[in-house]
Design a protein around this motif. Structure first.
Motif, PDB file in Angstrom:
ATOM      1  N   GLU A  86     -25.577  12.258  -9.318  1.00 29.29           N
ATOM      2  CA  GLU A  86     -25.214  13.603  -9.760  1.00 29.29           C
ATOM      3  C   GLU A  86     -24.122  14.260  -8.933  1.00 29.29           C
ATOM      4  OE1 GLU A  86     -28.806  15.860  -9.918  1.00 29.29           O
ATOM      5  OE2 GLU A  86     -29.616  14.729 -11.605  1.00 29.29           O
ATOM      6  N   HIS A  87     -23.792  13.707  -7.761  1.00 32.32           N
ATOM      7  CA  HIS A  87     -22.832  14.374  -6.886  1.00 32.32           C
ATOM      8  C   HIS A  87     -21.758  13.394  -6.445  1.00 32.32           C
ATOM      9  CE1 HIS A  87     -21.329  17.428  -4.199  1.00 32.32           C
ATOM     10  NE2 HIS A  87     -21.397  16.605  -3.159  1.00 32.32           N
ATOM     11  N   GLY A  88     -20.554  13.923  -6.243  1.00 30.25           N
ATOM     12  CA  GLY A  88     -19.450  13.137  -5.711  1.00 30.25           C
ATOM     13  C   GLY A  88     -18.547  14.024  -4.875  1.00 30.25           C
ATOM     14  N   PHE A  89     -17.695  13.392  -4.075  1.00 33.00           N
ATOM     15  CA  PHE A  89     -16.797  14.162  -3.211  1.00 33.00           C
ATOM     16  C   PHE A  89     -15.445  13.471  -3.150  1.00 33.00           C
ATOM     17  CE2 PHE A  89     -15.354  16.587   0.437  1.00 33.00           C
ATOM     18  CZ  PHE A  89     -16.014  17.791   0.279  1.00 33.00           C
ATOM     19  N   ILE A  90     -14.398  14.291  -3.329  1.00 34.64           N
ATOM     20  CA  ILE A  90     -13.012  13.825  -3.295  1.00 34.64           C
ATOM     21  C   ILE A  90     -12.404  14.201  -1.948  1.00 34.64           C
ATOM     22  CG2 ILE A  90     -10.704  14.340  -4.184  1.00 34.64           C
ATOM     23  CD1 ILE A  90     -11.926  12.567  -6.122  1.00 34.64           C
ATOM     24  N   GLY A  91     -11.674  13.275  -1.354  1.00 34.64           N
ATOM     25  CA  GLY A  91     -10.987  13.553  -0.099  1.00 34.64           C
ATOM     26  C   GLY A  91      -9.959  12.480   0.200  1.00 34.64           C
ATOM     27  N   PHE A  92      -9.444  12.495   1.414  1.00 32.65           N
ATOM     28  CA  PHE A  92      -8.542  11.447   1.888  1.00 32.65           C
ATOM     29  C   PHE A  92      -7.392  11.204   0.908  1.00 32.65           C
ATOM     30  CE2 PHE A  92      -8.357   8.168   5.164  1.00 32.65           C
ATOM     31  CZ  PHE A  92      -9.151   8.744   6.126  1.00 32.65           C
ATOM     32  N   TYR A  93      -6.861  12.275   0.354  1.00 30.89           N
ATOM     33  CA  TYR A  93      -5.865  12.206  -0.710  1.00 30.89           C
ATOM     34  C   TYR A  93      -4.484  12.156  -0.060  1.00 30.89           C
ATOM     35  CZ  TYR A  93      -3.847  13.640  -5.269  1.00 30.89           C
ATOM     36  OH  TYR A  93      -3.147  13.712  -6.454  1.00 30.89           O
ATOM     37  N   ILE A  94      -3.892  10.966  -0.015  1.00 30.13           N
ATOM     38  CA  ILE A  94      -2.642  10.755   0.707  1.00 30.13           C
ATOM     39  C   ILE A  94      -1.709   9.874  -0.121  1.00 30.13           C
ATOM     40  CG2 ILE A  94      -1.557   9.876   2.823  1.00 30.13           C
ATOM     41  CD1 ILE A  94      -4.287  10.043   4.186  1.00 30.13           C
ATOM     42  N   VAL A  95      -0.468  10.309  -0.245  1.00 33.13           N
ATOM     43  CA  VAL A  95       0.605   9.437  -0.729  1.00 33.13           C
ATOM     44  C   VAL A  95       1.614   9.309   0.411  1.00 33.13           C
ATOM     45  CG1 VAL A  95       2.473   9.125  -2.401  1.00 33.13           C
ATOM     46  CG2 VAL A  95       0.287  10.105  -3.129  1.00 33.13           C
ATOM     47  N   PRO A 133       0.830  -1.202   0.000  1.00 28.43           N
ATOM     48  CA  PRO A 133       0.000   0.000   0.000  1.00 28.43           C
ATOM     49  C   PRO A 133       0.867   1.256   0.000  1.00 28.43           C
ATOM     50  CG  PRO A 133      -0.752  -1.569   1.663  1.00 28.43           C
ATOM     51  CD  PRO A 133       0.583  -2.060   1.177  1.00 28.43           C
ATOM     52  N   ALA A 134       0.559   2.183  -0.896  1.00 29.17           N
ATOM     53  CA  ALA A 134       1.411   3.356  -1.057  1.00 29.17           C
ATOM     54  C   ALA A 134       0.649   4.676  -1.019  1.00 29.17           C
ATOM     55  CB  ALA A 134       2.181   3.260  -2.371  1.00 29.17           C
ATOM     56  N   GLY A 135      -0.666   4.651  -1.178  1.00 25.65           N
ATOM     57  CA  GLY A 135      -1.426   5.897  -1.176  1.00 25.65           C
ATOM     58  C   GLY A 135      -2.903   5.616  -1.306  1.00 25.65           C
ATOM     59  N   GLY A 136      -3.698   6.650  -1.119  1.00 25.70           N
ATOM     60  CA  GLY A 136      -5.140   6.476  -1.218  1.00 25.70           C
ATOM     61  C   GLY A 136      -5.857   7.778  -1.519  1.00 25.70           C
ATOM     62  N   ILE A 137      -7.098   7.651  -1.895  1.00 23.06           N
ATOM     63  CA  ILE A 137      -7.972   8.789  -2.148  1.00 23.06           C
ATOM     64  C   ILE A 137      -9.413   8.304  -2.001  1.00 23.06           C
ATOM     65  CG2 ILE A 137      -8.247   8.436  -4.643  1.00 23.06           C
ATOM     66  CD1 ILE A 137      -7.922  11.485  -4.991  1.00 23.06           C
ATOM     67  N   SER A 138     -10.287   9.171  -1.534  1.00 25.38           N
ATOM     68  CA  SER A 138     -11.708   8.828  -1.524  1.00 25.38           C
ATOM     69  C   SER A 138     -12.393   9.529  -2.685  1.00 25.38           C
ATOM     70  CB  SER A 138     -12.370   9.211  -0.193  1.00 25.38           C
ATOM     71  OG  SER A 138     -12.281  10.607   0.036  1.00 25.38           O
ATOM     72  N   ARG A 162     -20.486  13.613 -12.711  1.00 28.25           N
ATOM     73  CA  ARG A 162     -21.084  14.218 -11.521  1.00 28.25           C
ATOM     74  C   ARG A 162     -20.467  15.579 -11.239  1.00 28.25           C
ATOM     75  NH1 ARG A 162     -21.154   8.736 -10.700  1.00 28.25           N
ATOM     76  NH2 ARG A 162     -22.850   7.876  -9.432  1.00 28.25           N
ATOM     77  N   VAL A 163     -21.193  16.414 -10.527  1.00 23.77           N
ATOM     78  CA  VAL A 163     -20.590  17.580  -9.894  1.00 23.77           C
ATOM     79  C   VAL A 163     -19.760  17.067  -8.723  1.00 23.77           C
ATOM     80  CG1 VAL A 163     -21.004  19.700  -8.602  1.00 23.77           C
ATOM     81  CG2 VAL A 163     -22.444  19.135 -10.578  1.00 23.77           C
ATOM     82  N   VAL A 164     -18.498  17.482  -8.658  1.00 25.98           N
ATOM     83  CA  VAL A 164     -17.576  16.950  -7.658  1.00 25.98           C
ATOM     84  C   VAL A 164     -17.145  18.063  -6.713  1.00 25.98           C
ATOM     85  CG1 VAL A 164     -15.393  15.746  -7.260  1.00 25.98           C
ATOM     86  CG2 VAL A 164     -16.757  15.223  -9.290  1.00 25.98           C
ATOM     87  N   GLY A 165     -17.232  17.797  -5.412  1.00 26.66           N
ATOM     88  CA  GLY A 165     -16.779  18.736  -4.410  1.00 26.66           C
ATOM     89  C   GLY A 165     -15.548  18.228  -3.693  1.00 26.66           C
ATOM     90  N   LEU A 166     -14.826  19.156  -3.061  1.00 25.66           N
ATOM     91  CA  LEU A 166     -13.695  18.791  -2.213  1.00 25.66           C
ATOM     92  C   LEU A 166     -13.444  19.916  -1.222  1.00 25.66           C
ATOM     93  CD1 LEU A 166     -11.003  20.614  -3.180  1.00 25.66           C
ATOM     94  CD2 LEU A 166     -10.952  18.938  -5.006  1.00 25.66           C
ATOM     95  N   ASP A 167     -12.797  19.565  -0.130  1.00 22.29           N
ATOM     96  CA  ASP A 167     -12.290  20.532   0.834  1.00 22.29           C
ATOM     97  C   ASP A 167     -10.778  20.432   0.803  1.00 22.29           C
ATOM     98  OD1 ASP A 167     -14.514  21.867   1.994  1.00 22.29           O
ATOM     99  OD2 ASP A 167     -15.024  20.054   3.109  1.00 22.29           O
ATOM    100  N   GLY A 168     -10.134  21.370   0.110  1.00 22.29           N
ATOM    101  CA  GLY A 168      -8.692  21.312  -0.069  1.00 22.29           C
ATOM    102  C   GLY A 168      -7.976  22.359   0.755  1.00 22.29           C
TER     103      GLY A 168
END
Length: 279
Positions: free
Chosen positions: A64-73, A52-57, A97-103
């Motif tokens: 219609e909706h999606g969310f990106i997070g947990f972005y780790i290498v 295991p080397a990295g992940g993302i949600s 989809r419309v995609v949201g994130l908290d960056g």
């Protein structure tokens, strides 16, 4: 060798949360099951050489909706294109989809180059022992006393898609304090406080007005291990005032961004965000 990117299995969720803790994100003690309930295939794991080397949600909410997070290498695996491979896999999973994130704010320009536009800022507030806030109004009761549909209806005012599976898991997770506030016998808000690796977080904290939110905040914060954290949209002046009156100080901020039309949400009812990782 190209990385293998696949959905994380149930037993691998704690590993992702350990990575998040190492990054200083302070996940909740019972986050793994609730996060996975939101979308069982939505947490992606990258492997290099079978490790295991990295992940993302990349969590799907309806069609219609999606969310990106947990972005780790993982440290030691960075700078070789793994992060970009994860990003592309996550965005491909949410295509259409419309995609949201908290960056983090420092990455805002990078997200903009990927088609995301700033909608508002979220501020994380913290206090070792928040003060009870005045002007609270409403009868606070356990959410178990109410039909789930009433809570889901309140949530749909502040989130762009139904997320019933996540909410059911979130309010029922071990150690979570889930409360609602009534006025005239009708629910006008609800919230959850959860123990984390360090202290506690309150979220969501959703209410139709500030007095209801204040009643919930006082009940949710009471007796929770400190420090207590509350993530809220800067655009909600009443939420900002609540945090200030509770003696909480700004500790961190994120940029809420969307690729696609930003959803029309009742920001004035968002006094606490459920999770920067899931929206």
């Amino acid at each position: 060798m190209s990385p293998v990117i696949r959905s994380a299995r149930r037993e691998e969720m704690p590993l992702l949360l350990d990575w998040a803790a190492a990054e200083g994100w302070n996940p909740g003690l019972a986050d793994a099951a609730a996060f996975r309930a939101a979308d069982p295939e939505g947490f992606l794991l990258a492997e290099e050489g079978g490790e295991p080397a990295g992940g993302i949600s990349a969590v799907r909410y309806g069609k219609e909706h999606g969310f990106i997070g947990f972005y780790i290498v993982r440290p030691g695996r960075r700078g070789r294109g793994l992060g970009m491979a994860l990003w592309r896999a996550g965005m491909a999973r949410l295509a259409g989809r419309v995609v949201g994130l908290d960056g983090v704010v420092a990455q805002q320009a990078n997200y903009a180059r990927s088609g995301f536009a700033l909608a508002w800022r979220n501020i994380r507030f913290a206090a070792e022992a928040p003060r009870p806030v005045p002007d609270a109004a409403g009868e606070v009761v356990p959410v178990a006393m109410l039909p789930f549909e009433a809570l889901a209806a309140l949530d749909r005012e502040v989130f762009p898609a139904a997320r019933d599976a996540f909410l059911r898991a979130w309010i029922g997770a071990p150690g979570h304090r889930a409360l609602a506030v009534l006025r005239g016998g009708q629910p006008v808000g609800f919230g959850v406080a959860r123990p984390c690796r360090a202290g506690s977080k309150i979220g969501p904290l959703t209410a139709i007005d500030a007095p209801a939110a204040r009643a919930l905040f006082n009940a949710l914060a009471q007796g929770m291990p400190g420090p207590v954290f509350l993530d809220l949209p800067e655009a909600n002046a009443a939420a900002m005032a609540l945090a200030a009156e509770a003696g909480m100080a700004a500790a961190f901020e994120t940029a809420r961004m969307y690729a696609g039309p930003a959803p029309a949400l009742r920001l004035e009812r968002i006094f606490g965000i459920a999770s920067f990782e899931l929206g």
